[in-house]
Scaffold this motif. Structure first.
Motif, PDB file in Angstrom:
ATOM      1  N   ARG A 173       7.775 -36.977  82.343  1.00  0.00           N
ATOM      2  CA  ARG A 173       7.353 -35.736  81.679  1.00  0.00           C
ATOM      3  C   ARG A 173       6.596 -36.036  80.387  1.00  0.00           C
ATOM      4  O   ARG A 173       5.594 -35.375  80.072  1.00  0.00           O
ATOM      5  CB  ARG A 173       8.570 -34.846  81.380  1.00  0.00           C
ATOM      6  CG  ARG A 173       9.225 -34.243  82.605  1.00  0.00           C
ATOM      7  CD  ARG A 173      10.188 -33.126  82.228  1.00  0.00           C
ATOM      8  NE  ARG A 173      11.221 -33.576  81.311  1.00  0.00           N
ATOM      9  CZ  ARG A 173      12.396 -34.063  81.682  1.00  0.00           C
ATOM     10  NH1 ARG A 173      12.685 -34.177  82.963  1.00  0.00           N
ATOM     11  NH2 ARG A 173      13.291 -34.436  80.772  1.00  0.00           N
ATOM     12  N   ALA A 174       7.086 -37.019  79.635  1.00  0.00           N
ATOM     13  CA  ALA A 174       6.450 -37.367  78.365  1.00  0.00           C
ATOM     14  C   ALA A 174       5.037 -37.915  78.581  1.00  0.00           C
ATOM     15  O   ALA A 174       4.099 -37.552  77.868  1.00  0.00           O
ATOM     16  CB  ALA A 174       7.305 -38.390  77.615  1.00  0.00           C
TER      17      ALA A 174
ATOM     18  N   TRP B 291      10.886 -36.422  71.450  1.00  0.00           N
ATOM     19  CA  TRP B 291      10.753 -35.827  72.790  1.00  0.00           C
ATOM     20  C   TRP B 291      12.112 -35.640  73.467  1.00  0.00           C
ATOM     21  O   TRP B 291      12.390 -34.600  74.040  1.00  0.00           O
ATOM     22  CB  TRP B 291       9.860 -36.716  73.646  1.00  0.00           C
ATOM     23  CG  TRP B 291       9.678 -36.221  75.050  1.00  0.00           C
ATOM     24  CD1 TRP B 291      10.401 -36.565  76.151  1.00  0.00           C
ATOM     25  CD2 TRP B 291       8.704 -35.256  75.494  1.00  0.00           C
ATOM     26  NE1 TRP B 291       9.946 -35.888  77.257  1.00  0.00           N
ATOM     27  CE2 TRP B 291       8.906 -35.077  76.881  1.00  0.00           C
ATOM     28  CE3 TRP B 291       7.689 -34.539  74.849  1.00  0.00           C
ATOM     29  CZ2 TRP B 291       8.119 -34.216  77.640  1.00  0.00           C
ATOM     30  CZ3 TRP B 291       6.908 -33.672  75.612  1.00  0.00           C
ATOM     31  CH2 TRP B 291       7.130 -33.517  76.984  1.00  0.00           C
ATOM     32  N   ASP B 292      12.951 -36.695  73.420  1.00  0.00           N
ATOM     33  CA  ASP B 292      14.226 -36.635  74.134  1.00  0.00           C
ATOM     34  C   ASP B 292      15.203 -37.643  73.530  1.00  0.00           C
ATOM     35  O   ASP B 292      14.803 -38.546  72.791  1.00  0.00           O
ATOM     36  CB  ASP B 292      14.009 -36.959  75.616  1.00  0.00           C
ATOM     37  CG  ASP B 292      15.137 -36.458  76.508  1.00  0.00           C
ATOM     38  OD1 ASP B 292      16.106 -35.870  75.985  1.00  0.00           O
ATOM     39  OD2 ASP B 292      15.038 -36.655  77.738  1.00  0.00           O
TER      40      ASP B 292
ATOM     41  N   ILE C  35       8.291 -39.642  71.791  1.00  0.00           N
ATOM     42  CA  ILE C  35       9.314 -40.677  71.587  1.00  0.00           C
ATOM     43  C   ILE C  35      10.594 -40.264  72.305  1.00  0.00           C
ATOM     44  O   ILE C  35      11.144 -39.184  72.061  1.00  0.00           O
ATOM     45  CB  ILE C  35       9.609 -40.887  70.102  1.00  0.00           C
ATOM     46  CG1 ILE C  35       8.358 -41.388  69.373  1.00  0.00           C
ATOM     47  CG2 ILE C  35      10.756 -41.883  69.918  1.00  0.00           C
ATOM     48  CD1 ILE C  35       8.539 -41.536  67.874  1.00  0.00           C
ATOM     49  N   VAL C  36      11.049 -41.133  73.194  1.00  0.00           N
ATOM     50  CA  VAL C  36      12.333 -40.957  73.857  1.00  0.00           C
ATOM     51  C   VAL C  36      13.312 -41.900  73.179  1.00  0.00           C
ATOM     52  O   VAL C  36      13.214 -43.123  73.318  1.00  0.00           O
ATOM     53  CB  VAL C  36      12.230 -41.281  75.366  1.00  0.00           C
ATOM     54  CG1 VAL C  36      13.607 -41.152  76.027  1.00  0.00           C
ATOM     55  CG2 VAL C  36      11.216 -40.367  76.046  1.00  0.00           C
ATOM     56  N   PHE C  37      14.244 -41.345  72.409  1.00  0.00           N
ATOM     57  CA  PHE C  37      15.198 -42.174  71.684  1.00  0.00           C
ATOM     58  C   PHE C  37      16.369 -42.566  72.585  1.00  0.00           C
ATOM     59  O   PHE C  37      16.890 -41.746  73.357  1.00  0.00           O
ATOM     60  CB  PHE C  37      15.749 -41.426  70.466  1.00  0.00           C
ATOM     61  CG  PHE C  37      14.889 -41.557  69.245  1.00  0.00           C
ATOM     62  CD1 PHE C  37      14.880 -42.734  68.508  1.00  0.00           C
ATOM     63  CD2 PHE C  37      14.095 -40.503  68.823  1.00  0.00           C
ATOM     64  CE1 PHE C  37      14.092 -42.863  67.372  1.00  0.00           C
ATOM     65  CE2 PHE C  37      13.309 -40.615  67.681  1.00  0.00           C
ATOM     66  CZ  PHE C  37      13.297 -41.796  66.962  1.00  0.00           C
TER      67      PHE C  37
ATOM     68  N   MET D 107      15.015 -35.103  65.648  1.00  0.00           N
ATOM     69  CA  MET D 107      14.589 -33.840  66.266  1.00  0.00           C
ATOM     70  C   MET D 107      13.656 -33.074  65.346  1.00  0.00           C
ATOM     71  O   MET D 107      12.657 -32.493  65.784  1.00  0.00           O
ATOM     72  CB  MET D 107      15.806 -32.988  66.610  1.00  0.00           C
ATOM     73  CG  MET D 107      16.606 -33.483  67.800  1.00  0.00           C
ATOM     74  SD  MET D 107      18.066 -32.471  68.097  1.00  0.00           S
ATOM     75  CE  MET D 107      17.334 -30.884  68.491  1.00  0.00           C
ATOM     76  N   LYS D 108      13.972 -33.074  64.066  1.00  0.00           N
ATOM     77  CA  LYS D 108      13.144 -32.350  63.102  1.00  0.00           C
ATOM     78  C   LYS D 108      11.740 -32.922  63.028  1.00  0.00           C
ATOM     79  O   LYS D 108      10.788 -32.223  62.670  1.00  0.00           O
ATOM     80  CB  LYS D 108      13.794 -32.386  61.719  1.00  0.00           C
ATOM     81  CG  LYS D 108      15.077 -31.555  61.623  1.00  0.00           C
ATOM     82  CD  LYS D 108      15.696 -31.651  60.234  1.00  0.00           C
ATOM     83  CE  LYS D 108      16.952 -30.801  60.130  1.00  0.00           C
ATOM     84  NZ  LYS D 108      17.588 -30.904  58.790  1.00  0.00           N
ATOM     85  N   LEU D 109      11.609 -34.217  63.348  1.00  0.00           N
ATOM     86  CA  LEU D 109      10.305 -34.869  63.320  1.00  0.00           C
ATOM     87  C   LEU D 109       9.605 -34.817  64.681  1.00  0.00           C
ATOM     88  O   LEU D 109       8.554 -35.410  64.867  1.00  0.00           O
ATOM     89  CB  LEU D 109      10.438 -36.321  62.849  1.00  0.00           C
ATOM     90  CG  LEU D 109      10.797 -36.506  61.372  1.00  0.00           C
ATOM     91  CD1 LEU D 109      11.026 -37.976  61.062  1.00  0.00           C
ATOM     92  CD2 LEU D 109       9.686 -35.951  60.476  1.00  0.00           C
TER      93      LEU D 109
END
Length: 211
Positions: A121-122, A103-104, A82-84, A98-100
């Motif tokens: 990259r993902a 990806w970015d 997941i790219v947020f 981030m804790k979950l």
């Protein structure tokens, strides 16, 4: 550039129509297959766990938020990156994501080059992960078809022992060991001892090297 033949999909989930359209245009013109959703519920209903690719996800949306969607994906065991897309000031939500395993994080308005690099990259990671899963399943299936004695010999061979050493340890004749060795290498499709070692390690078999 991404391999269009792999079938990976980049999902864009955002309640802003402009962001959806502009991001889709950017991705498709860079060779990515895309799918857009204007709310998280729509994406979650359509998502299939075996899909490779990544999700570009707005962290703040009405209804199910980006963080809530991430939680739901974690619950079903989805490992799609997941790219947020975040706004300035979303630090607490960012830390939680981030804790979950997010990806970015890319801040709005995003830099197109930064987004494309992160997505590439993902997607590559997602495809490699699926390849690894398929490889492990293939190797495990091949290993399961060996007889118990062949499995035992395979572990000894992978440990670097000679046929004479294996014969002594298993109380077999060297010729019998050689026969088992030839057959098991053929059955699992290993072209060398090094290949056999990698296969066994891939499926979690312990390879014990003699001291």
């Amino acid at each position: 550039m991404p391999n269009k033949q792999r079938g990976s999909t980049v999902f864009v989930v955002d309640d802003d129509p402009y962001v959806l359209d502009s991001t889709r245009w950017l991705l498709e013109n860079s060779g990515f297959h895309t799918e857009t959703h204007d709310h998280a519920e729509s994406f979650f209903a359509a998502y299939r766990n075996e899909t490779t690719g990544c999700v570009i996800l707005d962290i703040r949306m009405p209804g199910m938020t980006g963080l809530a969607l991430q939680n739901e994906l974690v619950k079903i065991g989805a490992e799609i990156p997941i790219v947020f897309i975040t706004a300035h000031g979303d630090i607490p939500q960012t830390v939680q994501a981030m804790k979950l395993g997010a990806w970015d994080f890319i801040e709005k308005p995003y830099d197109p080059r930064q987004l494309l690099e992160s997505v590439e990259r993902a997607v590559e990671w997602s495809e490699m992960r699926q390849d690894a899963q398929r490889r492990r399943a293939l190797y495990a299936n091949r290993f399961s078809k060996l007889s118990p004695r062949e499995q035992e010999v395979a572990r000894e061979v992978a440990g670097g022992r000679s046929s004479k050493e294996i014969a002594r340890r298993l109380q077999l004749s060297p010729r019998t060991v050689e026969t088992h060795r030839y057959r098991l290498m053929e059955k699992v499709g290993a072209g060398s001892v090094a290949h056999l070692v990698l296969m066994l390690m891939e499926i979690g078999e312990e390879v014990r090297i003699p001291e």
